[in-house]
Write a protein that holds these residues in place. Structure first.
Motif, PDB file in Angstrom:
ATOM      1  N   GLU A  96      11.559  18.495 -10.525  1.00  0.00           N
ATOM      2  CA  GLU A  96      12.609  17.585 -10.956  1.00  0.00           C
ATOM      3  C   GLU A  96      13.431  17.083  -9.774  1.00  0.00           C
ATOM      4  OE1 GLU A  96      16.521  18.444 -13.473  1.00  0.00           O
ATOM      5  OE2 GLU A  96      14.727  18.433 -14.749  1.00  0.00           O
ATOM      6  N   GLY A  97      13.614  15.763  -9.685  1.00  0.00           N
ATOM      7  CA  GLY A  97      14.388  15.154  -8.613  1.00  0.00           C
ATOM      8  C   GLY A  97      13.600  14.830  -7.366  1.00  0.00           C
ATOM      9  N   HIS A  98      12.334  15.264  -7.301  1.00  0.00           N
ATOM     10  CA  HIS A  98      11.495  14.981  -6.133  1.00  0.00           C
ATOM     11  C   HIS A  98      10.700  13.691  -6.346  1.00  0.00           C
ATOM     12  CE1 HIS A  98      11.299  19.347  -4.389  1.00  0.00           C
ATOM     13  NE2 HIS A  98      12.509  19.006  -4.793  1.00  0.00           N
ATOM     14  N   ILE A  99      10.412  12.994  -5.251  1.00  0.00           N
ATOM     15  CA  ILE A  99       9.521  11.838  -5.295  1.00  0.00           C
ATOM     16  C   ILE A  99       8.386  12.050  -4.299  1.00  0.00           C
ATOM     17  CG2 ILE A  99      11.257  10.202  -6.086  1.00  0.00           C
ATOM     18  CD1 ILE A  99      11.622   9.234  -3.271  1.00  0.00           C
ATOM     19  N   GLN A 100       7.232  11.492  -4.623  1.00  0.00           N
ATOM     20  CA  GLN A 100       6.062  11.571  -3.749  1.00  0.00           C
ATOM     21  C   GLN A 100       5.756  10.178  -3.209  1.00  0.00           C
ATOM     22  OE1 GLN A 100       2.740  14.179  -5.045  1.00  0.00           O
ATOM     23  NE2 GLN A 100       3.858  14.386  -6.972  1.00  0.00           N
ATOM     24  N   ILE A 101       5.390  10.121  -1.939  1.00  0.00           N
ATOM     25  CA  ILE A 101       5.040   8.867  -1.278  1.00  0.00           C
ATOM     26  C   ILE A 101       3.616   8.997  -0.749  1.00  0.00           C
ATOM     27  CG2 ILE A 101       5.615   7.238   0.552  1.00  0.00           C
ATOM     28  CD1 ILE A 101       8.458   8.287   0.485  1.00  0.00           C
ATOM     29  N   VAL A 102       2.768   8.039  -1.116  1.00  0.00           N
ATOM     30  CA  VAL A 102       1.365   8.053  -0.693  1.00  0.00           C
ATOM     31  C   VAL A 102       1.031   6.717  -0.047  1.00  0.00           C
ATOM     32  CG1 VAL A 102      -1.036   8.311  -1.423  1.00  0.00           C
ATOM     33  CG2 VAL A 102       0.769   9.604  -2.580  1.00  0.00           C
ATOM     34  N   ASP A 103       0.397   6.760   1.108  1.00  0.00           N
ATOM     35  CA  ASP A 103      -0.081   5.562   1.793  1.00  0.00           C
ATOM     36  C   ASP A 103      -1.502   5.274   1.319  1.00  0.00           C
ATOM     37  OD1 ASP A 103      -0.873   3.543   3.477  1.00  0.00           O
ATOM     38  OD2 ASP A 103      -0.285   4.545   5.332  1.00  0.00           O
ATOM     39  N   LEU A 104      -1.685   4.188   0.575  1.00  0.00           N
ATOM     40  CA  LEU A 104      -2.991   3.864   0.004  1.00  0.00           C
ATOM     41  C   LEU A 104      -3.853   3.001   0.913  1.00  0.00           C
ATOM     42  CD1 LEU A 104      -2.080   3.101  -3.720  1.00  0.00           C
ATOM     43  CD2 LEU A 104      -2.850   5.249  -2.713  1.00  0.00           C
ATOM     44  N   SER A 105      -3.369   2.691   2.111  1.00  0.00           N
ATOM     45  CA  SER A 105      -4.190   1.923   3.046  1.00  0.00           C
ATOM     46  C   SER A 105      -5.383   2.767   3.490  1.00  0.00           C
ATOM     47  CB  SER A 105      -3.359   1.518   4.263  1.00  0.00           C
ATOM     48  OG  SER A 105      -3.015   2.666   5.030  1.00  0.00           O
ATOM     49  N   PRO A 106      -6.452   2.129   3.964  1.00  0.00           N
ATOM     50  CA  PRO A 106      -7.610   2.916   4.437  1.00  0.00           C
ATOM     51  C   PRO A 106      -7.228   3.955   5.487  1.00  0.00           C
ATOM     52  CG  PRO A 106      -8.188   0.595   4.266  1.00  0.00           C
ATOM     53  CD  PRO A 106      -6.708   0.674   4.016  1.00  0.00           C
ATOM     54  N   GLY A 122      -4.261   5.403   5.797  1.00  0.00           N
ATOM     55  CA  GLY A 122      -3.509   6.447   5.120  1.00  0.00           C
ATOM     56  C   GLY A 122      -4.402   7.362   4.305  1.00  0.00           C
ATOM     57  N   GLN A 123      -5.429   6.788   3.677  1.00  0.00           N
ATOM     58  CA  GLN A 123      -6.336   7.609   2.895  1.00  0.00           C
ATOM     59  C   GLN A 123      -7.161   8.540   3.777  1.00  0.00           C
ATOM     60  OE1 GLN A 123      -6.688   7.469  -0.883  1.00  0.00           O
ATOM     61  NE2 GLN A 123      -4.639   6.984  -0.107  1.00  0.00           N
ATOM     62  N   GLU A 124      -7.460   8.101   4.985  1.00  0.00           N
ATOM     63  CA  GLU A 124      -8.184   8.975   5.918  1.00  0.00           C
ATOM     64  C   GLU A 124      -7.349  10.188   6.298  1.00  0.00           C
ATOM     65  OE1 GLU A 124      -9.449   6.763   9.292  1.00  0.00           O
ATOM     66  OE2 GLU A 124     -10.882   5.524   8.175  1.00  0.00           O
ATOM     67  N   ARG A 125      -6.046   9.971   6.491  1.00  0.00           N
ATOM     68  CA  ARG A 125      -5.157  11.082   6.837  1.00  0.00           C
ATOM     69  C   ARG A 125      -4.847  11.955   5.627  1.00  0.00           C
ATOM     70  NH1 ARG A 125      -2.420   6.845   9.578  1.00  0.00           N
ATOM     71  NH2 ARG A 125      -0.772   6.902   7.976  1.00  0.00           N
ATOM     72  N   ASN A 126      -4.938  11.350   4.410  1.00  0.00           N
ATOM     73  CA  ASN A 126      -4.708  12.071   3.161  1.00  0.00           C
ATOM     74  C   ASN A 126      -3.355  12.780   3.155  1.00  0.00           C
ATOM     75  OD1 ASN A 126      -5.409  12.870   0.565  1.00  0.00           O
ATOM     76  ND2 ASN A 126      -6.292  14.805   1.288  1.00  0.00           N
ATOM     77  N   LEU A 127      -2.325  12.061   3.599  1.00  0.00           N
ATOM     78  CA  LEU A 127      -0.988  12.645   3.664  1.00  0.00           C
ATOM     79  C   LEU A 127      -0.176  12.238   2.443  1.00  0.00           C
ATOM     80  CD1 LEU A 127      -0.058  12.076   7.421  1.00  0.00           C
ATOM     81  CD2 LEU A 127      -0.868  14.178   6.336  1.00  0.00           C
ATOM     82  N   ILE A 128       0.526  13.202   1.874  1.00  0.00           N
ATOM     83  CA  ILE A 128       1.454  12.958   0.783  1.00  0.00           C
ATOM     84  C   ILE A 128       2.821  13.462   1.215  1.00  0.00           C
ATOM     85  CG2 ILE A 128       2.021  13.408  -1.629  1.00  0.00           C
ATOM     86  CD1 ILE A 128      -0.912  13.974  -2.127  1.00  0.00           C
ATOM     87  N   SER A 129       3.797  12.577   1.252  1.00  0.00           N
ATOM     88  CA  SER A 129       5.161  12.957   1.617  1.00  0.00           C
ATOM     89  C   SER A 129       5.947  13.272   0.351  1.00  0.00           C
ATOM     90  CB  SER A 129       5.848  11.831   2.397  1.00  0.00           C
ATOM     91  OG  SER A 129       5.143  11.539   3.586  1.00  0.00           O
ATOM     92  N   ASN A 189       0.799  -1.236   0.000  1.00  0.00           N
ATOM     93  CA  ASN A 189       0.000   0.000   0.000  1.00  0.00           C
ATOM     94  C   ASN A 189       0.830   1.284   0.000  1.00  0.00           C
ATOM     95  OD1 ASN A 189      -2.711  -0.937  -0.172  1.00  0.00           O
ATOM     96  ND2 ASN A 189      -2.609  -1.584   1.979  1.00  0.00           N
ATOM     97  N   ILE A 190       2.139   1.193  -0.159  1.00  0.00           N
ATOM     98  CA  ILE A 190       2.968   2.391  -0.280  1.00  0.00           C
ATOM     99  C   ILE A 190       3.240   2.635  -1.758  1.00  0.00           C
ATOM    100  CG2 ILE A 190       5.173   3.472   0.270  1.00  0.00           C
ATOM    101  CD1 ILE A 190       3.287   3.223   2.637  1.00  0.00           C
ATOM    102  N   LEU A 191       2.705   3.747  -2.267  1.00  0.00           N
ATOM    103  CA  LEU A 191       2.848   4.127  -3.671  1.00  0.00           C
ATOM    104  C   LEU A 191       3.875   5.245  -3.782  1.00  0.00           C
ATOM    105  CD1 LEU A 191       1.901   4.153  -6.666  1.00  0.00           C
ATOM    106  CD2 LEU A 191       0.111   5.778  -5.945  1.00  0.00           C
TER     107      LEU A 191
END
Length: 375
Positions: free
Chosen positions: A163-173, A175-182, A154-156
């Motif tokens: 440029e050079g940045h990456i995004q991390i999203v928790d797709l678990s239920p 994680g989706q409730e918190r709606n956090l994008i690192s 569930n880690i996308l």
């Protein structure tokens, strides 16, 4: 990995693969070609499924563990499906169970038991795996023509807008409730390759420069390791974590396979520069080098796709040659480690307060290879 068109001209006795990918636990892999797809066990390599289609080829075939569901996208000279359409294939019923259509070509598809992730050139779509699929989120990315993204537990992970940045999203239920994008500023140049460990705790990234691989913690975004492949530029073809996430394999266009130890620095077997403990020196001296590497045959063409058959066995799918090749990590029996040692300016750490020339302790041995002869 999405290759869509055949990579170069295969030899007369080898099939022309359009795509190849390992499943989520790397125990199986799937290949797509001009007339269908096949599924194999990784170790031992045994064919489990063969499906031939008379109406076209497949540019993407992505498994969902060992279930009967696969994601398919058309490809090749005569695509079976439009390249802007994702088909969820039910191999038990031999039918297209679900479909998703987009306004531009699909570059990659990732699956989990609860999510369908579709990568376009500048967007990532996330759907709930249901009938019909329900769109959950849409994420913007920088220009991503190769469909670079990764999903485990569930880690996308995918390139950011900068440029050079990456995004991390928790797709678990949760994680989706918190709606956090690192968002991590991982590199200075464009992202070239990404991988996520099987438990989702580690994220590996490499840029177009190809000299450094950085490992970040997915939960805190902390930088854990900075691995150095070499000092000259290279194209990183593939990154892959071992089943227990303690090793990372890297394959590049320099025809070399590198294996890094992802353990904490105090217990890592990676090589480090002899000046690594001297403070205030440039970061180059504090980096880590692979604890074992091997030269791959110069005869290999195109991109190799990495997976792990076990914790000590690396599998490489070569799409142009149409073969699976395996390398085994072995400890050398004919040499004993010294209490201290320096090898070319690098030392290895045993975790017991001593240093050893680790390049003399380990070796990568070509174990076997086998072709896909009857496509």
């Amino acid at each position: 990995m999405n290759l869509h068109k055949p990579l170069g001209a295969a030899s007369a006795n080898r099939p022309r693969l359009l795509c190849a990918s390992f499943n989520q636990d790397q125990e199986c892999f799937a290949i797509g070609h001009e007339h269908g797809f096949q599924v194999f066990n990784t170790d031992p390599m045994e064919r489990r499924v063969k499906r031939d289609f008379i109406d076209g080829g497949l540019g993407i075939v992505q498994m969902l563990y060992r279930t009967n569901y696969l994601a398919l996208v058309g490809g090749g000279r005569t695509p079976k499906y439009p390249q802007n359409k994702v088909i969820i294939w039910d191999d038990l019923k031999n039918i297209a169970a679900l479909s998703l259509e987009f306004l531009s070509p699909v570059l990659a598809v990732l699956l989990s038991r609860t999510r369908i992730v579709v990568c376009l050139r500048t967007k990532i779509y996330v759907y709930i795996f249901s009938s019909p699929p329900v769109r959950l989120s849409v994420y913007e990315t920088a220009d991503n023509p190769q469909g670079i993204c990764a999903l485990q537990n569930n880690i996308l992970v995918f390139p950011g807008l900068t440029e050079g940045h990456i995004q991390i999203v928790d797709l678990s239920p949760q994680g989706q409730e918190r709606n956090l994008i690192s968002i991590i500023k991982a590199h200075k140049s464009k992202i070239k390759c990404l991988a996520v460990s099987h438990d989702g705790s580690l994220v590996a990234s490499a840029s177009e420069t190809g000299t450094i691989v950085r490992i970040h913690a997915s939960s805190t975004t902390a930088l854990l390791h900075e691995f150095r492949r070499g000092i000259d530029r290279a194209i990183i073809y593939s990154l892959s974590f071992s089943p227990n996430s303690k090793r990372l394999a890297l394959l590049s266009d320099k025809d070399t396979l590198h294996i890094f130890d992802t353990s904490p620095l105090s217990g890592s077997s990676n090589r480090r520069h002899v000046l690594s403990k001297i403070p205030l020196l440039p970061r180059y001296f504090s980096g880590e080098w692979s604890f074992v590497s091997a030269r791959i045959s110069d005869e290999r063409q195109g991109r190799g796709i990495l997976g792990w058959a076990s914790e000590d066995c690396i599998a490489i799918i070569w799409t142009v040659e149409g073969i699976l090749e395996k390398y085994v990590i072995k400890e050398k029996k004919d040499q004993r480690a010294q209490d201290t040692g320096v090898n070319g300016g690098y030392v290895g750490h045993t975790g017991a307060g001593t240093t050893e020339p680790t390049t003399e302790q380990w070796e990568l041995v070509r174990d076997s290879w086998r072709g896909f002869e009857d496509i």
